[in-house]
Scaffold this active site. Structure first.
Site, PDB file in Angstrom:
ATOM      1  N   HIS A  76      -1.511  40.172  20.192  1.00 54.30           N
ATOM      2  CA  HIS A  76      -2.841  40.213  19.309  1.00 54.30           C
ATOM      3  C   HIS A  76      -3.463  38.913  19.112  1.00 54.30           C
ATOM      4  O   HIS A  76      -3.082  38.078  18.342  1.00 54.30           O
ATOM      5  CB  HIS A  76      -2.409  41.031  18.026  1.00 54.30           C
TER       6      HIS A  76
ATOM      7  N   GLU B 210      -0.246  37.050  17.379  1.00 54.63           N
ATOM      8  CA  GLU B 210       0.789  38.001  16.903  1.00 54.63           C
ATOM      9  C   GLU B 210       1.333  38.695  18.019  1.00 54.63           C
ATOM     10  O   GLU B 210       0.753  39.449  18.850  1.00 54.63           O
ATOM     11  CB  GLU B 210       0.049  39.087  15.909  1.00 54.63           C
TER      12      GLU B 210
ATOM     13  N   SER C  41      -5.800  45.687  17.783  1.00 59.29           N
ATOM     14  CA  SER C  41      -5.664  44.969  16.588  1.00 59.29           C
ATOM     15  C   SER C  41      -5.233  46.207  15.252  1.00 59.29           C
ATOM     16  O   SER C  41      -5.043  46.071  14.031  1.00 59.29           O
ATOM     17  CB  SER C  41      -6.803  44.388  15.878  1.00 59.29           C
TER      18      SER C  41
ATOM     19  N   ASN D   6      -4.033  41.357   9.591  1.00 57.03           N
ATOM     20  CA  ASN D   6      -4.841  42.260   8.844  1.00 57.03           C
ATOM     21  C   ASN D   6      -4.385  43.058   7.756  1.00 57.03           C
ATOM     22  O   ASN D   6      -5.167  43.650   6.913  1.00 57.03           O
ATOM     23  CB  ASN D   6      -5.345  43.265  10.188  1.00 57.03           C
TER      24      ASN D   6
END
Lengths: 270, 242
Positions: free
Chosen positions: A127, A139, A106, A177
């Site tokens: 991800h 992702e 991540s 993120n």
């Protein structure tokens, strides 16, 4: 997170080799999947057959050479660049030339993880988000050397797991993120500037914004230390761009042992 | 000095400001039986001043116009009539310097789409009379909203957080991290946002988002609030064309 991915892959009819050096870790993982799935069966969200089938497709493996038949490898080990690079370097001799090497990182760069292997074009980011079985998103992250073919095969795989895949270029924090940074960062600054209290900020974000959780509830759930580490990682990878700068409140909470829900104390008491 | 209050028998609201906000607030308030006085009456307030129970000034985009509106309202309305004014891009305290009867001015967070939810941020100034805050509380309660009192700072709480998320999403689009559609999908499905940031920006209006960010950048003077050039383009063009 590896067990969560194994569960979803096995549920969707893939044969899964669940690997760890330590067999106890694998067996604990399988036990966790079993108990979670039992709950789902009790709640009638899952049939008994689906559960038995899923568990029968998960095989414990403790040797890397046992993974040679796999079409896709997904690593979800420690977030440490050197360890991840070593793993892929060791694996690449064992697996088929067309096997995809996927990383569930991540916070690390796909391009950097791929830099140690002979065929970086088959390294890709997959991800997943916690809890893996309930979160629809994956992702699919393209490193600078990842080929379009690898991307397409990774997306096909994600879709076969029932996930919605988004294509993301390998950049710090990827999409989620990174774009989520101000949710925490601005809330911390608003708190630090004394504009509103923790409870008021969370209440406003939910009541006025329609978010399911307020930033402080969410940071407590994630873990204040984990959230700080993620923020710091994005900040450093962007060479200290002030948009991603962590806040001293985060560091102070971690220093005082307030790590959020898991420690009983964070922005709230539990 | 008489305290602002809501007369019991007459429930008419004067709403002036940015079109999208005037429309939203008018629609909701009229749904709760308020009589809405059209914004063009700002130029001839005197004859109707006695009829106005509460005044709402909802300009975020043109602060010169906001100043003119507030000055006109302050001159025409009796001192017992409270003025609730959007204070996202200019603090309520700065606004109160434009008017004579500072005790009646209360800042509110009025950004398009937000009044559709259940909480409204309210910022009194050092001059604001407690009864003016009470008018704000009663007005919002009457249209089924709770209020949250926050300090009188540019950006307030949600507009600051949300516009910065939209700004970051636009930086990601500009850098080609993912398509606008994929970024929206990722935020909705990955961490349960009620809406993707880019579609949210479209609904709020990128001009409005730009104005909030511009005010934050000026007020806080930090690089952190630098506006994404792509967002600036879209705010100017009025639409998302990629």
């Amino acid at each position: 997170m590896g067990t969560g991915i194994a569960r979803v892959a096995a549920l969707n009819k893939f044969n899964v080799a669940l690997y760890d050096i330590n067999e106890t870790v694998i067996l604990n993982g399988i036990a966790r999947i079993t108990s979670e799935m039992k709950t789902s069966v009790e709640k009638q969200k899952l049939s008994q057959e689906e559960m038995t089938g899923t568990l029968s497709r998960i095989h414990a493996r403790t040797k890397l050479s046992d993974l040679s038949h796999c079409d896709i490898i997904i690593e979800a080990i420690l977030e440490d660049l050197r360890i991840k690079k070593d793993l892929f370097r060791h694996l690449e001799g064992d697996v088929k030339p067309e096997t995809i090497l996927a990383t569930n990182t991540s916070s690390l760069s796909i391009t950097a993880i791929a830099s140690g292997v002979k065929k970086p074009e088959r390294v890709v980011g997959l991800h997943f988000f916690n809890p893996v079985h309930a979160t629809k998103l994956v992702e699919v992250v393209q490193g600078t050397q990842t080929t379009e073919e690898t991307m397409q095969r990774a997306i096909d795989f994600g879709e076969k797991l029932g996930k919605t895949c988004v294509r993301v270029k390998d950049t710090p924090g990827f999409a989620v993120n990174r774009v989520a940074q101000p949710f925490y960062g601005e809330a911390l600054r608003i708190l630090g500037e004394g504009i509103a209290s923790v409870e008021d900020i969370d209440g406003i974000v939910k009541g006025e914004g329609g978010f399911a959780m307020g930033p402080f509830e969410l940071i407590d759930l994630i873990g204040i230390d984990v959230n700080l580490a993620a923020t710091q990682s994005v900040y450093e990878q962007f060479f200290n761009d002030p948009r991603y700068r962590p806040h001293s409140i985060q560091r102070q909470m971690v220093d005082s042992g307030k790590l959020g829900k898991k420690s009983g104390k964070g922005f709230y008491n539990y | 000095m008489k305290s602002p209050s809501i007369p019991k028998n007459r429930l008419s609201v004067f709403i002036v400001g940015d079109d999208s906000l005037v429309d939203e607030y008018s629609e909701i308030a009229s749904g709760f039986n308020y009589a809405i006085i059209a914004p063009d009456k700002i130029n001839s307030l005197k004859p109707i001043a006695g009829k106005i129970s509460i005044a709402l000034e909802l300009s975020n985009l043109d602060l010169d116009r906001k100043k003119k509106n507030l000055t006109a309202l302050d001159k025409a309305l009796p001192e017992t009539t409270a003025i609730l004014s959007s204070s996202i891009n200019v603090s309520a305290l700065d606004q109160s310097q434009w008017i004579m009867m500072k005790h009646r001015l209360v800042g509110i967070a009025a950004l398009p789409t937000m009044i559709r939810n259940s909480i409204v941020e309210v910022s009194p100034t050092v001059y604001t009379n407690e009864s003016a805050v009470d008018v704000a509380r009663k007005f919002f309660l009457s249209i089924k909203k709770d209020i949250a009192i926050v300090q009188d700072r540019v950006g307030m709480v949600l507009p600051r957080i949300l516009c910065q998320i939209i700004n970051e999403a636009m930086f990601a689009v500009q850098q080609d991290v993912a398509s606008p559609k994929d970024i929206d999908t990722a935020m909705r499905l990955g961490i349960n946002y009620p809406s993707g940031p880019i579609e949210w920006g479209e609904r709020i209006g990128f001009k409005q988002v730009y104005a909030v960010l511009d005010a934050l950048h000026t007020d806080l003077g930090e690089e952190r609030y630098r506006i994404c050039p792509l967002l600036k383009e879209i705010a100017a063009a009025g639409k998302f064309w990629r």
